[in-house]
Design a protein around this motif. Structure first.
Motif, short mmCIF file in Angstrom:
data_model
loop_
_atom_site.label_atom_id
_atom_site.label_comp_id
_atom_site.label_asym_id
_atom_site.label_seq_id
_atom_site.Cartn_x
_atom_site.Cartn_y
_atom_site.Cartn_z
N THR A 1 4.83 -5.63 -3.97
CA THR A 1 4.09 -5.72 -5.23
C THR A 1 4.15 -4.41 -6.01
N GLN A 2 4.75 -3.39 -5.39
CA GLN A 2 4.94 -2.13 -6.12
C GLN A 2 6.02 -2.36 -7.17
N GLU A 3 5.72 -1.99 -8.39
CA GLU A 3 6.59 -2.30 -9.52
C GLU A 3 8.03 -1.82 -9.37
N ARG A 4 8.23 -0.63 -8.88
CA ARG A 4 9.58 -0.06 -8.83
C ARG A 4 10.34 -0.38 -7.55
N VAL A 5 9.70 -1.05 -6.59
CA VAL A 5 10.33 -1.30 -5.29
C VAL A 5 11.02 -2.67 -5.29
N VAL A 6 12.30 -2.69 -4.95
CA VAL A 6 13.06 -3.95 -4.93
C VAL A 6 13.38 -4.43 -3.52
N GLY A 7 13.22 -3.59 -2.53
CA GLY A 7 13.53 -3.96 -1.16
C GLY A 7 14.89 -3.44 -0.73
N PRO A 8 15.19 -3.52 0.58
CA PRO A 8 16.41 -2.92 1.10
C PRO A 8 17.69 -3.72 0.84
N ALA A 9 17.57 -4.93 0.36
CA ALA A 9 18.76 -5.73 0.09
C ALA A 9 19.54 -5.14 -1.09
N ALA A 10 20.82 -5.28 -1.04
CA ALA A 10 21.67 -4.78 -2.13
C ALA A 10 21.61 -5.71 -3.33
N ALA B 1 0.79 -1.23 0.00
CA ALA B 1 0.00 0.00 0.00
C ALA B 1 0.82 1.29 0.00
N ALA B 2 2.07 1.23 0.40
CA ALA B 2 2.89 2.45 0.41
C ALA B 2 3.15 2.90 -1.03
N GLY B 3 3.60 4.12 -1.16
CA GLY B 3 3.87 4.65 -2.49
C GLY B 3 2.87 5.73 -2.86
N THR B 4 2.17 6.24 -1.86
CA THR B 4 1.24 7.34 -2.06
C THR B 4 1.90 8.64 -1.60
N GLU B 5 1.23 9.74 -1.83
CA GLU B 5 1.76 11.03 -1.39
C GLU B 5 1.86 11.08 0.14
N GLU B 6 0.90 10.47 0.83
CA GLU B 6 0.90 10.45 2.29
C GLU B 6 1.91 9.47 2.86
N CYS B 7 2.26 8.47 2.10
CA CYS B 7 3.17 7.43 2.58
C CYS B 7 4.13 7.02 1.46
N PRO B 8 5.08 7.90 1.11
CA PRO B 8 6.02 7.58 0.03
C PRO B 8 6.94 6.43 0.42
N ILE B 9 7.42 5.72 -0.59
CA ILE B 9 8.32 4.60 -0.37
C ILE B 9 9.49 4.74 -1.36
N SER B 10 10.69 4.45 -0.89
CA SER B 10 11.85 4.54 -1.77
C SER B 10 11.95 3.28 -2.61
N GLU B 11 12.81 3.31 -3.62
CA GLU B 11 13.03 2.13 -4.46
C GLU B 11 13.52 0.95 -3.64
N GLU B 12 14.24 1.25 -2.56
CA GLU B 12 14.76 0.20 -1.68
C GLU B 12 13.72 -0.25 -0.65
N GLY B 13 12.52 0.33 -0.70
CA GLY B 13 11.43 -0.10 0.17
C GLY B 13 11.33 0.60 1.51
N TRP B 14 12.08 1.68 1.73
CA TRP B 14 12.08 2.39 3.01
C TRP B 14 10.93 3.38 3.10
N VAL B 15 10.27 3.37 4.27
CA VAL B 15 9.20 4.31 4.59
C VAL B 15 9.53 4.92 5.94
N LYS B 16 9.31 6.23 6.10
CA LYS B 16 9.54 6.86 7.39
C LYS B 16 8.59 6.25 8.42
N TRP B 17 9.13 5.98 9.61
CA TRP B 17 8.34 5.36 10.68
C TRP B 17 7.06 6.17 10.94
N GLN B 18 7.17 7.48 11.05
CA GLN B 18 6.01 8.32 11.37
C GLN B 18 4.93 8.22 10.29
N GLN B 19 5.35 8.10 9.02
CA GLN B 19 4.36 7.97 7.94
C GLN B 19 3.72 6.60 7.95
#
Length: 194
Positions: free
Chosen positions: A154-163, A90-108
Protein backbone atom coordinates in the motif's frame (compact mmCIF):
# COMPACT_ATOMS: atom_id res chain seq x y z
CA UNK A 1 -8.37 -16.78 -18.38
CA UNK A 2 -9.91 -16.55 -14.89
CA UNK A 3 -9.26 -19.55 -12.64
CA UNK A 4 -11.21 -18.21 -9.67
CA UNK A 5 -13.60 -21.14 -9.34
CA UNK A 6 -11.16 -23.83 -10.46
CA UNK A 7 -10.15 -26.50 -7.94
CA UNK A 8 -6.55 -26.08 -6.72
CA UNK A 9 -5.20 -29.20 -8.47
CA UNK A 10 -6.83 -28.23 -11.78
CA UNK A 11 -5.54 -24.66 -11.46
CA UNK A 12 -2.03 -26.00 -10.77
CA UNK A 13 -2.30 -28.29 -13.80
CA UNK A 14 -3.33 -25.33 -15.97
CA UNK A 15 -0.35 -23.29 -14.79
CA UNK A 16 2.03 -26.21 -15.39
CA UNK A 17 0.58 -26.71 -18.87
CA UNK A 18 1.12 -23.00 -19.61
CA UNK A 19 4.71 -23.27 -18.36
CA UNK A 20 5.34 -26.23 -20.63
CA UNK A 21 3.80 -24.42 -23.61
CA UNK A 22 5.57 -21.11 -23.01
CA UNK A 23 8.90 -22.25 -21.61
CA UNK A 24 9.11 -25.84 -22.82
CA UNK A 25 9.72 -26.88 -19.21
CA UNK A 26 7.95 -28.93 -16.60
CA UNK A 27 7.95 -27.14 -13.24
CA UNK A 28 6.63 -29.78 -10.82
CA UNK A 29 6.73 -27.78 -7.58
CA UNK A 30 5.99 -24.30 -8.89
CA UNK A 31 2.82 -22.25 -8.74
CA UNK A 32 3.94 -19.86 -11.48
CA UNK A 33 5.69 -20.01 -14.80
CA UNK A 34 8.87 -18.19 -13.82
CA UNK A 35 11.99 -19.69 -12.32
CA UNK A 36 14.47 -17.52 -10.47
CA UNK A 37 18.11 -18.58 -10.44
CA UNK A 38 18.63 -17.88 -6.73
CA UNK A 39 15.58 -19.78 -5.38
CA UNK A 40 17.28 -23.16 -4.86
CA UNK A 41 20.34 -21.63 -3.21
CA UNK A 42 18.19 -19.48 -0.93
CA UNK A 43 16.18 -22.48 0.20
CA UNK A 44 19.36 -24.53 0.77
CA UNK A 45 20.99 -21.82 2.90
CA UNK A 46 17.79 -21.18 4.89
CA UNK A 47 17.27 -24.89 5.61
CA UNK A 48 20.90 -25.25 6.74
CA UNK A 49 20.49 -22.26 9.07
CA UNK A 50 17.31 -23.75 10.55
CA UNK A 51 19.14 -27.04 11.18
CA UNK A 52 22.14 -25.26 12.75
CA UNK A 53 19.91 -23.07 14.97
CA UNK A 54 17.39 -25.35 16.66
CA UNK A 55 14.44 -23.93 18.53
CA UNK A 56 15.39 -22.39 21.85
CA UNK A 57 12.48 -22.95 24.19
CA UNK A 58 8.93 -23.75 23.25
CA UNK A 59 7.22 -20.37 23.28
CA UNK A 60 9.11 -18.73 20.43
CA UNK A 61 8.32 -15.31 21.82
CA UNK A 62 10.76 -12.79 23.21
CA UNK A 63 9.77 -11.55 26.65
CA UNK A 64 6.63 -12.53 28.53
CA UNK A 65 3.07 -12.91 27.36
CA UNK A 66 2.13 -10.61 24.52
CA UNK A 67 -1.28 -9.16 23.71
CA UNK A 68 -2.12 -10.35 20.21
CA UNK A 69 -5.29 -10.30 18.12
CA UNK A 70 -4.05 -13.43 16.26
CA UNK A 71 -3.73 -15.33 19.56
CA UNK A 72 -5.52 -18.49 18.37
CA UNK A 73 -3.24 -18.97 15.35
CA UNK A 74 -0.10 -21.12 15.40
CA UNK A 75 2.99 -19.08 16.22
CA UNK A 76 4.51 -19.27 12.72
CA UNK A 77 1.22 -17.97 11.23
CA UNK A 78 1.23 -15.05 13.69
CA UNK A 79 4.80 -14.31 12.62
CA UNK A 80 3.86 -14.52 8.92
CA UNK A 81 1.00 -12.06 9.44
CA UNK A 82 3.35 -9.68 11.25
CA UNK A 83 5.98 -9.87 8.48
CA UNK A 84 3.36 -9.39 5.75
CA UNK A 85 1.94 -6.38 7.58
CA UNK A 86 5.35 -4.74 7.81
CA UNK A 87 6.41 -5.53 4.24
CA UNK A 88 3.09 -4.54 2.65
CA UNK A 89 2.02 -1.60 4.81
CA UNK A 90 4.34 -0.44 7.60
CA UNK A 91 7.87 -0.42 6.16
CA UNK A 92 9.24 2.77 4.70
CA UNK A 93 10.31 4.45 7.92
CA UNK A 94 13.80 5.51 8.95
CA UNK A 95 14.05 2.42 11.19
CA UNK A 96 12.76 0.08 8.48
CA UNK A 97 13.46 1.47 4.99
CA UNK A 98 12.00 -0.27 1.96
CA UNK A 99 13.22 -0.14 -1.63
CA UNK A 100 10.97 0.61 -4.61
CA UNK A 101 11.09 -3.12 -5.35
CA UNK A 102 9.81 -3.86 -1.83
CA UNK A 103 13.05 -5.21 -0.28
CA UNK A 104 13.72 -4.78 3.44
CA UNK A 105 16.85 -5.98 5.25
CA UNK A 106 16.05 -9.09 7.30
CA UNK A 107 17.58 -7.59 10.47
CA UNK A 108 15.44 -4.44 10.15
CA UNK A 109 12.30 -6.50 9.55
CA UNK A 110 13.05 -8.69 12.59
CA UNK A 111 13.64 -5.56 14.72
CA UNK A 112 10.38 -3.88 13.63
CA UNK A 113 7.81 -3.30 16.38
CA UNK A 114 5.41 -5.81 14.80
CA UNK A 115 8.02 -8.59 14.49
CA UNK A 116 10.44 -8.14 17.37
CA UNK A 117 8.32 -10.18 19.80
CA UNK A 118 9.14 -13.31 17.77
CA UNK A 119 12.43 -15.13 18.07
CA UNK A 120 14.43 -15.24 14.84
CA UNK A 121 13.82 -18.98 14.35
CA UNK A 122 10.03 -18.38 14.44
CA UNK A 123 10.27 -15.74 11.70
CA UNK A 124 12.45 -18.05 9.59
CA UNK A 125 10.08 -20.97 10.17
CA UNK A 126 7.17 -18.78 9.06
CA UNK A 127 9.07 -17.83 5.91
CA UNK A 128 9.88 -21.49 5.25
CA UNK A 129 6.27 -22.64 5.81
CA UNK A 130 4.69 -19.92 3.66
CA UNK A 131 2.30 -22.09 1.62
CA UNK A 132 0.87 -19.06 -0.19
CA UNK A 133 4.29 -17.86 -1.44
CA UNK A 134 3.60 -14.35 -0.17
CA UNK A 135 7.21 -13.53 0.65
CA UNK A 136 10.59 -14.00 -1.00
CA UNK A 137 14.11 -13.80 0.45
CA UNK A 138 17.50 -13.24 -1.16
CA UNK A 139 21.09 -12.74 -0.09
CA UNK A 140 23.14 -9.97 -1.69
CA UNK A 141 26.81 -10.15 -2.65
CA UNK A 142 27.81 -8.77 0.78
CA UNK A 143 26.00 -11.64 2.54
CA UNK A 144 23.11 -9.45 3.74
CA UNK A 145 19.68 -11.11 3.70
CA UNK A 146 16.68 -9.21 2.31
CA UNK A 147 12.98 -10.11 2.27
CA UNK A 148 10.03 -8.74 0.26
CA UNK A 149 6.34 -9.36 -0.28
CA UNK A 150 5.49 -10.27 -3.87
CA UNK A 151 2.41 -8.04 -3.90
CA UNK A 152 -0.15 -6.21 -1.77
CA UNK A 153 1.90 -3.10 -1.05
CA UNK A 154 0.00 0.00 0.00
CA UNK A 155 3.07 2.23 0.01
CA UNK A 156 2.67 4.50 -2.99
CA UNK A 157 6.16 4.16 -4.45
CA UNK A 158 6.61 0.41 -3.83
CA UNK A 159 5.86 -1.93 -6.75
CA UNK A 160 7.25 -5.20 -5.39
CA UNK A 161 10.19 -7.39 -6.42
CA UNK A 162 8.71 -8.56 -9.71
CA UNK A 163 10.20 -7.08 -12.86
CA UNK A 164 8.15 -4.65 -14.91
CA UNK A 165 7.65 -6.25 -18.32
CA UNK A 166 7.09 -3.99 -21.36
CA UNK A 167 3.71 -4.57 -23.03
CA UNK A 168 5.30 -5.87 -26.22
CA UNK A 169 7.07 -8.60 -24.21
CA UNK A 170 3.97 -9.93 -22.43
CA UNK A 171 3.19 -13.60 -23.12
CA UNK A 172 0.20 -14.60 -25.25
CA UNK A 173 -1.29 -16.45 -22.26
CA UNK A 174 -1.30 -15.08 -18.73
CA UNK A 175 -3.11 -16.91 -15.91
CA UNK A 176 -4.23 -15.12 -12.74
CA UNK A 177 -5.96 -16.81 -9.81
CA UNK A 178 -8.18 -15.16 -7.25
CA UNK A 179 -10.94 -15.92 -4.77
CA UNK A 180 -14.49 -16.36 -6.06
CA UNK A 181 -15.70 -13.52 -3.82
CA UNK A 182 -13.50 -11.08 -5.78
CA UNK A 183 -14.65 -12.13 -9.25
CA UNK A 184 -17.43 -9.55 -9.67
CA UNK A 185 -15.16 -6.69 -8.60
CA UNK A 186 -12.33 -7.85 -10.90
CA UNK A 187 -14.69 -8.13 -13.85
CA UNK A 188 -16.15 -4.69 -13.11
CA UNK A 189 -13.02 -2.71 -12.12
CA UNK A 190 -10.11 -4.88 -13.26
CA UNK A 191 -7.19 -5.54 -10.90
CA UNK A 192 -7.02 -2.68 -8.40
CA UNK A 193 -3.91 -2.10 -6.30
CA UNK A 194 -4.26 -2.42 -2.53
Amino acid sequence: MLLDATPRKLADAAVHWAAQQLLGENLPDKVGVCRLAWEEETERVLMKWLQDNPKQGSAGLVGGKQKNKNKGLPLHEQAMKAMCYVLMHAAGTEECPISEEGWVKWQQLAAHQSCKRFQNWVLLEALDQDKKDRLVAKQDTDGVWWVAAWSGHTQERVVGPAAVVPTEELPALLAHGSYRRHTASIQKKGLVRG
